[in-house]
Scaffold this motif. Structure first.
Motif: not given
Length: 135
Positions: A6-31
């Motif tokens: 579960q530590t690995v699962f929680l770390a992966l969830a945190a990493i995936l949420n951080f990666i979303v900041y570098f996707t186009p959906v976040y860029d479109k939301a901020m613009s």
């Protein structure tokens, strides 16, 4: 701490949420002219990151760990709503929207990893209870 899945699962969830900041959906939301959408997505992503990392260090207190992950999963659902809302406001899911759909998919995978972490923490709790009954 790290030997638990579960530590690995929680770390992966945190990493995936951080990666979303570098996707186009976040860029479109901020613009978006409606600035609350971008800020809502940003806040709804950073809070589960913080809560997931905090929950990793609660490995000695499993009931508390489960409750914090549930709060994080609720915030993750809100982030998923923002992500899907941005995706649908761009014209829905089409042939040229794979990059934007990737961002929403990462948010969903983060939620999935949180659910898997809760499931495994409950299994650990049942194992500890059964070992206490044997003693």
């Amino acid at each position: 701490m790290i030997q638990r899945i579960q530590t690995v699962f929680l770390a992966l969830a945190a990493i995936l949420n951080f990666i979303v900041y570098f996707t186009p959906v976040y860029d479109k939301a901020m613009s978006d002219p409606q600035t609350w959408i971008g800020y809502g997505l940003a806040i709804a992503l950073v809070l589960p990151i913080i809560l997931n990392i905090y929950s990793i260090f609660l490995y000695n207190n499993r009931p508390s760990q489960i409750s914090w992950i549930k709060i994080s999963a609720l915030l993750q659902v809100i982030a998923l709503g923002f992500g899907v809302g941005v995706l649908l406001s761009l014209g829905g899911f089409g042939t040229y929207m794979w990059d934007e759909a990737l961002g929403s998919g990462l948010i969903f995978l983060g939620l999935l990893f949180q659910i898997l972490a809760i499931r495994n923490i409950r299994k650990d709790e049942e194992l500890v209870r059964s070992m206490n009954r044997i003693r």
